[in-house]
Design an enzyme around this catalytic site. Structure first.
Site, PDB file in Angstrom:
ATOM      1  N   SER A 229      64.749 -28.231  82.629  1.00 25.86           N
ATOM      2  CA  SER A 229      63.658 -28.577  83.537  1.00 25.86           C
ATOM      3  C   SER A 229      62.644 -27.425  83.218  1.00 25.86           C
ATOM      4  CB  SER A 229      64.115 -28.218  85.022  1.00 25.86           C
ATOM      5  OG  SER A 229      63.221 -28.835  85.895  1.00 25.86           O
ATOM      6  N   GLU A 355      65.530 -39.317  86.300  1.00 24.37           N
ATOM      7  CA  GLU A 355      64.830 -37.865  86.685  1.00 24.37           C
ATOM      8  C   GLU A 355      64.099 -37.962  87.985  1.00 24.37           C
ATOM      9  OE1 GLU A 355      65.176 -35.412  84.961  1.00 24.37           O
ATOM     10  OE2 GLU A 355      65.484 -35.784  82.980  1.00 24.37           O
ATOM     11  N   HIS A 465      68.371 -35.567  88.071  1.00 25.03           N
ATOM     12  CA  HIS A 465      67.649 -34.570  87.437  1.00 25.03           C
ATOM     13  C   HIS A 465      68.567 -33.232  87.799  1.00 25.03           C
ATOM     14  CE1 HIS A 465      64.506 -31.936  85.822  1.00 25.03           C
ATOM     15  NE2 HIS A 465      64.978 -30.991  87.071  1.00 25.03           N
TER      16      HIS A 465
END
Length: 543
Positions: A229, A355, A465
């Site tokens: 991330s 995501e 995510h």
């Protein structure tokens, strides 16, 4: 299905609690540093790598730690850097253990924070000699540039697995400043040359590795930087700074859910800077930046907590994130990629299938076509033209079967626009920039690409995510690829499937699946027209 999440939470929470069996030592300058040993792994925690970024050092470049001349124990991790206060607006219907993972482990603040936070941690196979020259993997945590800490991740699992694979590596994790403390943005910040301080902290930690990792048995010429991330975005941006010159700080990069992002000049964050100045009573000062340095910590922290966070209405249009500052990033990241100012090193990069789902709960009140048009134009892409907005919404239509979680038909449509917004956000911030990055790097360096479809059956979220963190730290298989890539600059080995390099002629993805076939090969050929449209619009409208 979801027990792996809880297993990771428990493993992460216990990284500093194992009873030491011995006290391994290393010599740093004239100081003896003592760590702990447990289960075949030596751990050295909380070593300062820079001067405290407090007092007049607040909002300044990191100052390297002076030579160590006093012996100390390195047995517990240092505090996290100041964290953004958040509340995750999770709707009903998500399994309780997933909620527990998200709140307590992935995005919750479960560890103490402090402004004096620039510390580094080293985990190595027990008993190795200083001349072992083992490869090094340097972990950069994620958290939207707003929160996160090395305390969330058990590096001992990586080192232990590397020993099992007979490819021993040393694991390093670092703290860096987040929120406004690390990513303050304005004309004043640009003029002072103090933008992107969180990235500068990471760079200083990498310099520390070059100077000191040999004392732990590591090889400073064999460092791979790895992140997820915001950490993966950071890895990509380290490839772009300094004209693409790595300065010998690292030789490879592994990115989970992060690429060069569509951001513009640091002055685009002026409104958040001005808000902090107002909230801290610095608006009357002749030097507002210096005033912010002198504001009491708690007062400044309260003001930062009042700014939008990653789960606020504007969601992934973050208040605090890297921007072109003229120093660390001399231009917008994607422009630097176009200019070829990219480190030509081997990379691995990929994303989760869904995501955007986790970041689309704050917009459940957006239910009509007019409302989503207004949302994108006022909260996400303020400079987008009506024509481009029409094109964007045609590419991402109000059709649940085309939305995210992908491949779930009309299921998970918890609001009329949820799956649409989730698909747009996930592609805009993760999938589309990753594909665009690869298109521009094609032929310049070795690339391996992956797609994580694990946890696909999680209601509403899908392969959300952060779910691939389980695959890396929770024994899901990705760790083997990370270790082999760190050791050999090639993720392949005895990993069950041959993973070919990615190219435009052969855009192959190693796909991580649920079920009896844990890995397979697929093509990076989904939503091609949609992402091409999205990339064109984002290049013209950086945030």
């Amino acid at each position: 299905m979801y027990l792996g999440l809880l297993a990771l939470a428990l493993a992460s929470a216990g990284v500093t609690s194992a009873a030491p069996l011995a006290g391994p030592t290393v010599q740093l300058d004239s100081a003896t540093v003592t760590g702990t040993t447990a289960l075949g792994v030596d751990q050295f925690f909380g070593i300062p790598f820079a001067e405290p970024p407090t007092g007049n050092n607040r909002f300044r470049l990191p100052v390297p730690h002076p030579a160590y001349n006093t012996s100390f124990e390195a047995v517990s991790m240092g505090p996290a850097c100041p964290q953004q206060a958040i509340t995750i607006p999770l709707p009903d219907g998500i399994p309780a253990d997933i909620v527990d993972f998200l709140i307590k482990t992935a995005f919750g603040v479960i560890f103490p924070d402090d402004e004096d936070c620039l510390t580094i941690n080293v985990v190595r196979p027990a008993g190795i000699s200083p001349d072992a020259k083992l490869p090094v993997v340097a972990w950069i945590f994620g958290g939207g540039f707003e929160l996160g800490s090395p305390q969330m991740y058990n590096g001992a699992t990586i080192v232990s697995r590397s020993i099992e694979l007979d490819e021993p590596v040393i694991y390093v994790s670092m703290n860096y400043r987040v929120t406004a403390f690390g990513f303050l943005a304005s004309q004043e910040v640009k003029d002072a040359g103090v933008g992107n301080l969180g990235l500068q902290d990471q760079r200083e930690a990498l310099r520390w590795i070059q100077k000191y990792i040999g004392a732990f048995g590591g090889d400073p010429e064999k460092v791979t930087i790895w992140g997820e991330s915001a950490g993966a975005i950071s890895v990509a941006l380290h490839m772009l700074t300094n004209g693409g010159d790595t300065e010998g700080l690292f030789r490879a990069g592994f990115m989970q859910s992060g690429s060069p992002i569509p951001v513009g000049d640091i002055t685009n964050g002026q409104k958040y800077y001005d808000d902090l100045v107002d909230q801290t009573d610095c608006s009357g000062s002749d030097d507002t930046l210096q005033c912010l340095r002198e504001v009491p910590y708690e007062k400044l922290k309260d003001a930062v907590d009042n700014t939008p966070n990653i789960f606020s209405y504007q969601s992934l249009n973050l208040a605090w994130l890297p921007r072109a500052d003229g120093v660390f990033l001399t231009d917008a990241p994607q422009k630097l990629v176009e200019q070829g100012k990219v480190a030509k090193i081997p990379i691995v990069s990929g994303d989760c299938d869904d995501e955007g789902t986790l970041f689309s709960f704050s917009t459940l009140n957006v239910t009509t076509e007019d409302q989503i048009r207004n949302y994108i134009k006022t909260e996400f892409l303020s400079t987008i033209s009506d024509e481009d907005l029409d094109t964007l919404l045609q590419a991402y239509p109000e059709d649940p079967a085309q939305g995210s979680p992908f491949d779930t038909g009309d299921l998970n449509a918890i609001s009329p626009q949820f799956k649409r917004i989730a698909s747009f956000q996930g592609d805009a911030v993760f999938q589309a920039p990753r594909r665009w990055f690869f298109e521009n790097l094609d032929g310049n360096q070795p690339i391996w690409a992956f797609l994580s479809k694990r946890e696909k059956a999680v209601p509403i979220l899908g392969a959300f995510h952060g779910s691939d963190i389980l695959n890396a730290y929770g024994g899901g298989g990705m760790a083997d690829y990370i270790i082999r890539f760190t050791a050999n600059l090639d993720p392949n080995g005895n990993t069950g499937i041959s993973w070919p390099q990615y190219s435009q002629a052969n855009p192959t993805l190693l796909t991580f699946n649920d079920g009896v076939v844990p890995q397979s090969l697929s093509k990076d050929d989904f939503r091609v027209d949609e992402m091409k449209t999205l990339n064109q619009i984002l290049l013209a409208n950086p945030v």
